[in-house]
Design a protein around this motif. Structure first.
Motif, PDB file in Angstrom:
ATOM      1  N   SER A 189     -12.213  -1.817  -0.189  1.00 59.57           N
ATOM      2  CA  SER A 189     -11.567  -0.524  -0.426  1.00 59.57           C
ATOM      3  C   SER A 189     -12.430   0.382  -1.290  1.00 59.57           C
ATOM      4  CB  SER A 189     -10.205  -0.727  -1.103  1.00 59.57           C
ATOM      5  OG  SER A 189      -9.366  -1.551  -0.319  1.00 59.57           O
ATOM      6  N   LYS A 191      -5.895   0.643  -6.616  1.00 63.00           N
ATOM      7  CA  LYS A 191      -5.233  -0.570  -6.125  1.00 63.00           C
ATOM      8  C   LYS A 191      -5.323  -1.606  -7.237  1.00 63.00           C
ATOM      9  CE  LYS A 191      -6.230   0.213  -1.225  1.00 63.00           C
ATOM     10  NZ  LYS A 191      -6.781  -0.368   0.018  1.00 63.00           N
ATOM     11  N   GLU A 226       0.836  -1.202   0.000  1.00 63.72           N
ATOM     12  CA  GLU A 226       0.000   0.000   0.000  1.00 63.72           C
ATOM     13  C   GLU A 226       0.874   1.256   0.000  1.00 63.72           C
ATOM     14  OE1 GLU A 226      -3.191   0.417  -0.139  1.00 63.72           O
ATOM     15  OE2 GLU A 226      -3.963  -1.617   0.071  1.00 63.72           O
ATOM     16  N   LYS A 249      -6.628   8.241  -1.884  1.00 60.15           N
ATOM     17  CA  LYS A 249      -7.983   7.956  -1.461  1.00 60.15           C
ATOM     18  C   LYS A 249      -8.879   9.126  -1.817  1.00 60.15           C
ATOM     19  CE  LYS A 249     -10.641   6.823   2.712  1.00 60.15           C
ATOM     20  NZ  LYS A 249     -10.567   6.571   4.159  1.00 60.15           N
ATOM     21  N   THR A 306     -16.142   6.098  -7.014  1.00 62.62           N
ATOM     22  CA  THR A 306     -15.031   5.136  -7.016  1.00 62.62           C
ATOM     23  C   THR A 306     -15.330   4.084  -8.075  1.00 62.62           C
ATOM     24  OG1 THR A 306     -16.111   3.881  -5.231  1.00 62.62           O
ATOM     25  CG2 THR A 306     -14.402   5.468  -4.606  1.00 62.62           C
ATOM     26  N   TYR A 340     -11.349   4.104  -2.442  1.00 63.49           N
ATOM     27  CA  TYR A 340     -10.238   3.769  -3.334  1.00 63.49           C
ATOM     28  C   TYR A 340     -10.780   3.176  -4.628  1.00 63.49           C
ATOM     29  CZ  TYR A 340      -7.124   4.248   0.699  1.00 63.49           C
ATOM     30  OH  TYR A 340      -6.434   4.724   1.785  1.00 63.49           O
TER      31      TYR A 340
END
Length: 561
Positions: free
Chosen positions: A228, A514, A141, A551, A444, A233
């Motif tokens: 997430s 991610k 991360e 984020k 997102t 994210y």
């Protein structure tokens, strides 16, 4: 004279007859006496023979009894000696068994202690392994590294299909498995071919799946990333590998032969895309009603062109429409006029994706009968409604926020579905208008990518239009590798625009999401070159450091939450 003669003759005759009778009587008596004497003599002879035989037998019996007695004595002595020997052996064996039982008990105690120790060590190892994975994920991360998982598919019937013009000996060698899962984090490639240098290499990844591991196991390691999405994210999951290595099966599941849609009858066989959608809607259902809604888009990159697979004509029929990808002022990639369909559950999503899959380009090759000739990108956009007053600050009053969400739950989702302005309908209520002005939208994205497979032209046997498709596929995958290489080397220019695929995935690959790469490889020796290329790609992808993933600006949750 005759009379005298007869009388005289008769007289003589009678006298002679009397004499003869007397003699005959005496002879008979003598014969009887002689026979009697002979019988007595025979009796005497027989009695003497019997007596002689009896004596001889008695003598022989005495000798036999004497020898038998001596033999019995010897036998008894020998039996006593052997009995003593056997008794000593039995006693020694009993003592040995007792010692062995004591040793066995000691071994059992030691084995029990070792088993307990092994169990404790195993538990400690699993705990340390989980801690190490957690620390590794935290490190990933912080560095912005790309997670790479590798799945080794089992040998399949088409691996030894008759379409390949190879001899039986070569086919026997080609059917050997050269790629193995050494453990759940290591791939071992071991191969020795005549005329080639032997290969014995290991590749490390975050997770390695062997041929027997199920779709459930694969998704269990992917599911934590989906949380997430609701934490603010972006997430991207892409399958990479050669054609026929199991990418589409991993991402979608088994496909129906007649229309290439994926089957949803057997839930245990569902791939990452349908499972991820089910998990997303499950997570959304735990949130306040009206605070989230989900939209889906399906595109394919075919021959370096982007096609919208959910676009409809004037009659409402779905058909692929060419779109373009552009870069916005903020430096993000965008596809203008791309169709976004609002879905309220996983079933609606699966229905739309199946419609898009029926338009996806496929072409049979010698390697795979239903080879995908395009890159498929399924995007789920989750829109979250948050309070403007608390934007970027803590939620001290979660009940107030939930109340606001309920007040606008009838207006915002409908607006997004219809893409029409509803300001007039809300203007009648000043309180609702004021609440609406205080609300912000945070989007997102979950991008699920099934890349087309890289392939060797000589092995796939494609010609004509299929050869042109292969050229575009390999060039786009090469462009993806170039982009990762540029990011890894921290070059000032990253060539996203060298391919429509990399331009479309710019945000996900460049560090705004991610990213998880699911490598799919074949264990067969005849695909060794392609498997090594895929493993090399995954190894390079792991080394990319993109910086910490950003984020989205979500309100900070309260401590109680």
């Amino acid at each position: 004279k005759r009379e005298r003669f007869k009388v005289t003759f008769l007289g003589y005759f009678f006298s002679f007859f009397k004499q003869y009778q007397g003699l005959a009587g005496r002879s008979t008596n003598e014969v009887l006496q002689l026979y009697s004497a002979h019988g007595q003599q025979q009796k005497l002879q027989r009695s003497s023979v019997v007596t002689h035989l009896h004596g001889a037998i008695k003598k022989r019996l005495k000798q036999d009894l004497k020898s038998l007695h001596s033999f019995a004595l010897e036998l008894s002595k020998d039996f006593q000696r052997q009995s003593k020997t056997y008794l000593y052996q039995v006693l020694a064996a009993v003592q040995g068994i007792q010692l062995q039982n004591e040793a066995m008990q000691m071994f059992q105690i030691k084995a029990f202690d070792l088993e307990q120790s092994l169990q404790e060590v195993t538990e400690k190892y699993e705990k340390e392994k989980q801690k190490r994975r957690a620390l590794h994920n935290s490190l990933v991360e912080l560095r912005g590294n790309i997670r790479v998982h590798c799945r080794i598919r089992p040998l399949l019937p088409f691996d030894t299909a008759a379409g390949h013009s190879i001899s039986q000996d070569r086919e026997r060698n080609f059917s050997e498995k050269v790629a193995h899962a050494a453990d759940d984090e290591t791939v071992l490639v071991k191969c020795s071919r005549p005329g080639h240098a032997s290969i014995n290499k290991t590749f490390q990844f975050e997770r390695v799946y062997n041929a027997s591991e199920s779709q459930d196991t694969v998704f269990a390691d992917v599911a934590p990333l989906l949380t997430s999405l609701l934490d603010g994210y972006n997430v991207c999951i892409m399958a990479y590998g050669q054609t026929g290595s199991g990418k589409t099966y991993t991402m979608l599941g088994p496909q129906l032969e007649e229309n290439f849609a994926f089957s949803i009858e057997d839930e245990s066989e569902l791939g990452i895309i349908p499972r991820a959608t089910q998990e997303v809607f499950r997570l959304v259902s735990e949130k306040p009603p009206g605070s989230y809604w989900v939209e889906v888009s399906v595109v394919e990159v075919y021959n370096n062109e982007i096609f919208d697979l959910l676009a409809k004509d004037s009659c409402g029929k779905v058909f692929g429409v060419k779109r373009d990808v552009v870069t916005t002022r903020e430096g993000k990639s965008d596809v203008p006029l791309l169709t976004h369909e609002t879905v309220e559950n996983a079933s609606e999503f699966l229905h739309l994706v199946n419609k898009g899959l029926q338009l996806r380009v496929r072409h049979p090759t010698l390697v795979h009968a239903h080879s995908s000739r395009s890159h498929l990108v399924v995007t789920l956009t989750i829109t979250t409604i948050v309070s403007g007053d608390n934007f970027g600050t803590s939620w001290e009053d979660e009940q107030t926020s939930q109340r606001l969400n309920k007040e606008i739950s009838c207006t915002f989702p409908q607006k997004m579905r219809d893409n029409k302005s509803t300001s007039s309908s809300r203007a009648s209520s000043p309180a609702q208008l004021e609440a609406t002005e205080k609300l912000k939208q945070v989007k997102t994205r979950l991008q699920l990518v099934d890349l087309a497979g890289s392939e060797c032209v000589g092995m796939s046997g494609v010609t004509g239009a299929a050869l042109r498709e292969t050229s575009f596929i390999n060039r786009s995958l090469s462009a993806l590798a170039d982009v990762l290489g540029a990011i890894a080397e921290q070059r000032s220019h990253v060539p996203y625009r060298n391919s429509k695929l990399t331009h479309l995935l710019q945000d996900s690959v460049g560090g705004d999401a991610k990213l998880l790469v699911m490598l799919c490889i074949s264990p067969d020796q005849k695909y060794l070159t392609e498997s090594m290329q895929s493993l090399g790609f995954g190894t390079r992808a792991r080394q990319v450091q993109r910086g910490q993933v950003k984020k989205k600006n979500f309100p900070v949750q309260s401590k109680a939450k």
